[in-house]
Design a protein around this motif. Structure first.
Motif, short mmCIF file in Angstrom:
data_model
loop_
_atom_site.label_atom_id
_atom_site.label_comp_id
_atom_site.label_asym_id
_atom_site.label_seq_id
_atom_site.Cartn_x
_atom_site.Cartn_y
_atom_site.Cartn_z
N GLY A 174 35.40 95.53 83.19
CA GLY A 174 33.97 95.30 83.33
C GLY A 174 33.45 94.05 82.64
O GLY A 174 32.23 93.86 82.53
N ILE A 175 34.34 93.18 82.15
CA ILE A 175 33.88 91.99 81.42
C ILE A 175 33.45 90.91 82.42
O ILE A 175 34.25 90.46 83.25
CB ILE A 175 35.00 91.43 80.52
CG1 ILE A 175 35.56 92.52 79.61
CG2 ILE A 175 34.49 90.25 79.70
CD1 ILE A 175 36.77 92.09 78.81
N PRO A 176 32.19 90.46 82.36
CA PRO A 176 31.75 89.41 83.28
C PRO A 176 32.44 88.08 82.97
O PRO A 176 32.86 87.82 81.83
CB PRO A 176 30.24 89.31 82.99
CG PRO A 176 29.88 90.56 82.26
CD PRO A 176 31.10 90.95 81.49
N GLU A 177 32.56 87.26 83.98
CA GLU A 177 33.11 85.91 83.77
C GLU A 177 32.21 85.13 82.82
O GLU A 177 30.99 85.29 82.81
CB GLU A 177 33.23 85.17 85.10
CG GLU A 177 34.28 85.75 86.03
CD GLU A 177 34.42 84.92 87.29
OE1 GLU A 177 33.87 83.79 87.33
OE2 GLU A 177 35.06 85.41 88.24
N GLU A 178 32.83 84.32 81.99
CA GLU A 178 32.14 83.44 81.05
C GLU A 178 31.33 84.23 80.02
O GLU A 178 30.36 83.71 79.45
CB GLU A 178 31.23 82.45 81.80
CG GLU A 178 32.00 81.55 82.76
CD GLU A 178 31.09 80.53 83.44
OE1 GLU A 178 29.87 80.52 83.15
OE2 GLU A 178 31.60 79.73 84.25
N TRP A 179 31.69 85.49 79.79
CA TRP A 179 31.04 86.25 78.72
C TRP A 179 31.49 85.71 77.38
O TRP A 179 32.54 85.07 77.26
CB TRP A 179 31.39 87.74 78.86
CG TRP A 179 30.48 88.65 78.06
CD1 TRP A 179 30.75 89.26 76.90
CD2 TRP A 179 29.15 89.02 78.41
NE1 TRP A 179 29.69 90.01 76.47
CE2 TRP A 179 28.68 89.89 77.40
CE3 TRP A 179 28.30 88.73 79.48
CZ2 TRP A 179 27.42 90.45 77.41
CZ3 TRP A 179 27.04 89.29 79.50
CH2 TRP A 179 26.60 90.14 78.47
N ALA A 180 30.70 85.95 76.36
CA ALA A 180 31.03 85.46 75.01
C ALA A 180 32.43 85.92 74.59
O ALA A 180 32.80 87.07 74.78
CB ALA A 180 29.99 85.97 74.01
N ASP A 181 33.22 84.97 74.04
CA ASP A 181 34.57 85.23 73.54
C ASP A 181 35.54 85.66 74.65
O ASP A 181 36.52 86.36 74.38
CB ASP A 181 34.55 86.29 72.42
CG ASP A 181 33.62 85.91 71.28
OD1 ASP A 181 33.81 84.84 70.70
OD2 ASP A 181 32.68 86.69 71.01
N HIS A 182 35.25 85.23 75.88
CA HIS A 182 36.11 85.61 77.01
C HIS A 182 36.49 84.37 77.81
O HIS A 182 36.35 84.32 79.04
CB HIS A 182 35.38 86.62 77.89
CG HIS A 182 36.25 87.19 78.99
ND1 HIS A 182 37.47 87.78 78.76
CD2 HIS A 182 36.05 87.25 80.35
CE1 HIS A 182 37.98 88.19 79.91
NE2 HIS A 182 37.15 87.87 80.89
N ASN A 183 36.98 83.38 77.11
CA ASN A 183 37.39 82.14 77.77
C ASN A 183 38.87 82.25 78.14
O ASN A 183 39.76 82.02 77.33
CB ASN A 183 37.17 80.95 76.82
CG ASN A 183 37.43 79.61 77.51
OD1 ASN A 183 38.01 79.57 78.60
ND2 ASN A 183 37.01 78.54 76.88
#
Length: 543
Positions: free
Chosen positions: A433-442
């Protein structure tokens, strides 16, 4: 045939023979109680034992009391020698040592227990029903910690706090821009809550003597609304988070509807993360002994603690440079209890503490009981409470004098598909469920790998911060490492939880050291329910 004569009754042992869990005062004894989980009889009946009458040496007077030492003790017989007191005078029981086994076969075979506990004797257990022999629970609690505010010590919401929590909830749904929301305060403009700075107050040791004035933007955010009469809807139980790290316990407390007041940790980077997440909370960049000496914080309803676990971890195979410092953190627990005087404390540690470092574990339990707290402990598998990792952990719950000891929550998940519980959570379920370009998700900044791919519809390995197991955690594709946000989701941190600008390695360390919020939430929901029952705010029975 000759009839065999036996005596049937309860078993008691001197405190000095109970695994060093209790202080070793002369003629102080402990009631030993073994319980089978599948036995419906009352514990006081279950625990009775039989002994041949020819094994009896002498009769002794035993006084059961819930009064603290030295009431009713041998000091009333000071004219006798210590030897006479030890051999002849009354024995006093203030504690019950409870073992819980799954069934009689496990107990008789000395198989592993499910739970152990040391509980203060209750008023109804006392053998002499007079004012001298027992005190009412409320009286014991008041003697220990003063007047207790039923419903929680936090009587009001901070100005802007509800709006902050509402926007966090929005962010947790993976929606960074709050274009559809209006704000109730000028301090929280519409926009991405993941981009906000500090919402708590970071306090370093050299600042404790300084005056914090209203020109500090953080104190403006934490300003309380005008004084209003308190009501049950406004009250919340307050929390102090000891060795708080990046805020796993505190995040669980917010999820359980508690008010996080303060935390402390010796790691500055962790304190920076903490200050980004907990509205109006003070976080002290201090050692535990410095916190007890210098902070002006007073009492709390609940104390949460997750002392550094590296020295006791099963994967810790060689001496580390901070081992002495980290092990010493356990020794701070009694001083923290004396300062904060919580109604309930929950402590989390690696399973290695009880499995491989029994001397340290026994000392910890004695330090807790020496302050007068009843205490119970279990080894739990966090996967059974909704975590996408096995993560076996030792949990300890303690309750102050006069307070009923809360139980552990029941598991919600299981590897057994016929149990009626939810199936264990998988890697894919945790990170999808993590959206693209979410914080700390590079994803592009992750280290590339050329490992064998695997199916993500299974549990992850337990997240560790060091050792060989650290290298076994990578994305199911086999092409890269997990991002910091994926690690956070595997530890069940919600998407709204922010991390300081300290680098992916340090964020992973904060995550690996943290209590999994989903597990902590279930623990704290049960403690909250128990306190509400004790305060007459919720119907229910206590045992």
């Amino acid at each position: 045939m000759t009839a065999k004569v036996v005596l049937r009754g309860w078993r008691f042992q001197r405190n000095k023979d109970v695994n060093n869990f209790l202080s070793r005062q002369i003629n102080e004894i402990c009631w030993m109680i073994e319980i089978d989980q599948d036995d419906v009889r009352p514990p006081a009946i279950q625990c009775m034992e039989e002994v041949d009458v020819d094994k009896v040496v002498k009769r002794r007077l035993i006084r059961l009391t819930n009064l603290p030492f030295p009431a009713l003790s041998w000091r009333e017989d000071q004219e006798d020698s210590r030897e006479v007191v030890y051999e002849e005078r009354a024995l006093v029981c203030r504690w019950k040592f409870v073992w819980i086994f799954p069934d009689a076969a496990a107990r008789m075979g000395r198989k592993p227990w499910i739970e152990q506990a040391l509980m203060r004797v209750k008023a109804e257990d006392c053998t002499v029903l007079c004012q001298k022999a027992f005190a009412e629970p409320d009286q014991l609690r008041q003697i220990f910690r003063g007047e207790t505010q039923k419903g929680g010590m936090s009587k009001k919401w901070l100005f802007g706090e509800k709006e902050f929590l509402r926007q966090e909830l929005y962010a947790d749904q993976g929606k960074p821009i709050l274009s559809s929301l209006t704000t109730s305060t000028k301090f929280w403009e519409r926009g991405d809550p993941m981009q906000r700075g500090r919402v708590g107050k970071l306090i370093c040791k050299d600042e404790l003597t300084q005056s914090h004035t209203a020109n500090d933007s953080i104190t403006i955010n934490a300003t309380v609304s005008p004084s209003l009469p308190s009501s049950p809807k406004k009250q919340r139980y307050t929390v102090l988070d000891c060795f708080c790290g990046g805020g796993g316990w505190s995040r669980a407390a917010v999820m359980a509807g508690l008010r996080v007041e303060s935390g402390f940790d010796f790691a500055k980077e962790a304190c920076e993360t903490y200050a980004l997440n907990f509205f109006g909370a003070k976080v002290y960049h201090l050692w535990a002994n410095e916190y007890t000496q210098h902070s002006k914080d007073c009492h709390f309803d609940i104390v949460l603690a997750s002392p550094p676990c590296a020295p006791f971890s099963p994967v810790h195979t060689r001496q580390g440079q901070h081992d002495d410092r980290n092990t010493a953190s356990l020794l701070a627990i009694p001083d923290l209890l004396k300062k904060a005087k919580p109604r309930v404390m929950i402590l989390e540690q690696t399973a290695g503490l009880i499995n491989q470092h029994k001397d340290w574990f026994n000392n910890l339990i004695q330090n807790i009981t020496s302050v007068g707290y009843s205490v119970r402990w279990r080894l739990l598998k966090c996967a059974d409470y909704g975590l996408a990792q096995p993560r076996p952990r030792l949990f300890i719950i303690a309750a102050c004098p006069g307070e009923t000891l809360p139980p552990f929550p029941r598991p919600t998940h299981s590897a057994d598909t016929t149990s009626g519980l939810k199936p264990w959570k998988t890697i894919n379920q945790a990170i999808r469920g993590i959206p693209e370009e979410w914080a700390d998700h590079n994803v592009d900044s992750c280290i590339e790998r050329n490992y064998t791919s695997f199916c993500g519809d299974k549990q992850a390995n337990t997240i560790c911060t060091a050792g060989q197991k650290k290298q076994q955690m990578y994305h199911p594709s086999g092409k890269r490492d997990f991002t910091a946000r994926e690690f956070a989701c595997l530890q069940e941190f919600p998407l709204c939880h922010k991390f300081g600008d300290v680098g992916a390695t340090n964020i992973r360390t904060q995550i690996g050291n943290a209590v999994a919020p989903v597990v902590g939430q279930k623990m704290l929901a049960e403690v909250k329910r128990w306190l509400m029952i004790a305060d007459g705010l919720l119907d229910g029975g206590q045992s």
